[in-house]
Design a protein around this motif. Sequence first.
Motif, short mmCIF file in Angstrom:
data_model
loop_
_atom_site.label_atom_id
_atom_site.label_comp_id
_atom_site.label_asym_id
_atom_site.label_seq_id
_atom_site.Cartn_x
_atom_site.Cartn_y
_atom_site.Cartn_z
N THR A 556 9.98 -4.69 -11.83
CA THR A 556 9.43 -5.98 -11.79
C THR A 556 7.46 -5.34 -12.18
N ASP A 557 6.32 -5.87 -11.90
CA ASP A 557 5.17 -5.39 -11.82
C ASP A 557 5.01 -4.95 -10.36
N ASP A 560 4.16 -0.84 -12.13
CA ASP A 560 3.27 -1.02 -12.25
C ASP A 560 2.47 -0.14 -12.28
N LEU A 581 4.74 -2.99 -20.07
CA LEU A 581 4.98 -3.57 -18.67
C LEU A 581 4.87 -4.91 -18.56
N ASN A 583 6.23 -8.94 -18.55
CA ASN A 583 7.43 -9.55 -17.34
C ASN A 583 8.30 -10.40 -17.45
#
Length: 646
Positions: A556-557, A560, A581, A583
């Motif tokens: 998930t971010d 990141d 990165l 989604n």
Amino acid sequence: MELTIFGKPCEMAEGGSVGQWLKDNAPEDFKKYLAVELADGTVQDLFAPISASQAVKPLTFEDEAGRRVFFHSASHLMAMAVKKLFPQAKLAIGPAIENGFYYDFDIDESFSQEDLQKIEKEMLSLAKKSIRPVRSTLARREAIAKMEALGEPYKVELIQDLPEDAELSFYDMGDFVDLCAGPHLPNLSYIKAFKLTQVAGAYWRGSEKNKMLRRIYGTAFPSKDQLAAHLEHIEDMKRRDHNKIGRELEYFTTVDYIGQGLPILMPKGTKVIQILERFVEDEEERRGYLRTKTPLMAKRDLYKISGHWDHYRDGMFIMGDPDDEAAEVFALRPMTCPFQFQVYLNRTRSYRDLPMRLGETSTLFRNESSGEMHGLIRVRQFTISEGHLACTPDQVEEEFRGCVELAQFFLGAVGLGDDVSYRFSKWDENDKEKYIGNPEDWESAQNEMRKILDDIGIDYVEADGEAAFYGPKLDIQIKNVHGKEDTLITVQIDFQLAERFGMVYIDRDGEKKHPVVLHRTSIGCYERTLALLLEKYAGAMPTWLSPTQVRVLTITDRQDAYAKSVEAALRAASLRAECDLRNEKIGFKVREAQMEKIPYMLVMGDREAEEGTVTVRNRKGDNVGTMPLSEAVALIKKANDEKVLD
RNA sequence: GCCAAUAUAGCUCAGUUGGUAGAGCAGCGGUUUCGUAAACCGCAGGUCAAGGGUUCGAGUCCCUUUAUUGGCUCCA
């Protein structure tokens, strides 16, 4: 008469045949035998009488020689079908080749795809007729008369060119007759499955001065399953074609308004070539090479000295009017030799300066004919790991050996060592125009080279007419996915250009002497090597050569920031890393990295981000494990540094 | 250079006997925040390789050129 068949002695009456013996003694599977190999290595028809006591070997489709007989008969079957459907077609030749056969016809209209299908259909019905090829021989005059009566001018020409005392054999197959040395299958019905793969033009007797004939290529098998397996294999090879995957994976592209043979190397292709160049340059320095950087073009005066102007002009890009003797005319360099020689010529050399080893990452330009370009394998501008060595005559063997060992070292490092063969390329004494120097020099140079090759102890085949215009070569050959062979690396001995350029050294005895010059490449042409690596690995480059070695993937971010820090750590460790990165579902990201043939993936979610760990996957889909980042870096760095061929 | 085949969106391909250019994937903008083969909604994307011709009208028919692919010839 005493024969040995399958290693067992057996009695045979005069005029008996191996075919008959097999039929009597092994009737259940005698149909798998196609021909028979005699003790002296010649192959004859299975039912041809045996003339003397000896050990014989019945051949099946599994034997190379047996397969050739099978393909050869298949080519005749095709010629029969063509003559039936196109009576105006004139027969040329129709031999077996590596995985099939072809037959050349002289016919005005080319064969279309529909024609091929019609021919296949006709072949099928002819094969079902159970035709037995029948051999006969004729005297020369009768043979010519027979072929003239049949209206086959090419066959007449072939007979006329055979030696006076040659036995002229013919094979009758139903109402089809062909001049043919044979041997052939006992029965054409053995050919159960075949496919005509393509039509092509081919010059009569391979000379561009002659008429272009229409060639049909095909392949044939004793069963439909074998044919299907073969066609599947061809499809597999096409999937490895560098021309396909190299473009798909963005290693290179071409642009129609830039021109043929001028590929654009994209970042990935450029990266691989850069890695190879650095590897080669560093290794050569370790082995005593000095590097040079010489001009990409020169006035024609230089090429007049080297002989290129007279022997290689068609292969050069010339700027200016070559016929205007007063003008200053330049040409792009097709070879590095005359340029790099100037380094040697810069001052007087002593025997103490020898051997002198010069290396250059050298870009060359060759004006190849328009139909000859092929992906990255045959191009008009390319860069090679060029080098020239000047040495005394008694240093030649050791230096030559060093060049071969260096080439073998690089081949081994990139994993192509077992895929190459060696060719000793000699001049063609019947075409002296193509070469410089006199026959005595060529003979002595070639003998010297043969002696060195034998001393080194490598397996090689000799090839006439494949030498450079200034000397014999050892060519290291490799085949691409289409089975076409090209030279990857070459090492040449040159006893001529040193004299032409006035290269001398002062020997121990104070006398001026010409050095022997070795021309060599160590990993060959980078574009070509890249192409063959792409095909070898189907795009999945070994980690050390991979343009991207590791991709960081997040679940998930929320990860990141951690992912960016991981990427930075990988780059700090000199690994080629990048982040994904977006989604997208993690499965999608993984699959995409696999499609791009990236060796390693570091997957991370919340747990890894908190612990400072990463989950390592390789491109095969194996989960290597969850580990601290430092361990993952060490793992990938190890694969990189050891140059393992994963 | 010669003999053939091919050229439609970034990629893979549809596109009827000539009648306004289409899909999937990729891309972009949102939504979604999810654990290993594909989340949802929307948007944009093409001088049909280029040029000429035939036609009321051409992606489609004809010619020329260019490039790509497979052969021949030639070569790293």
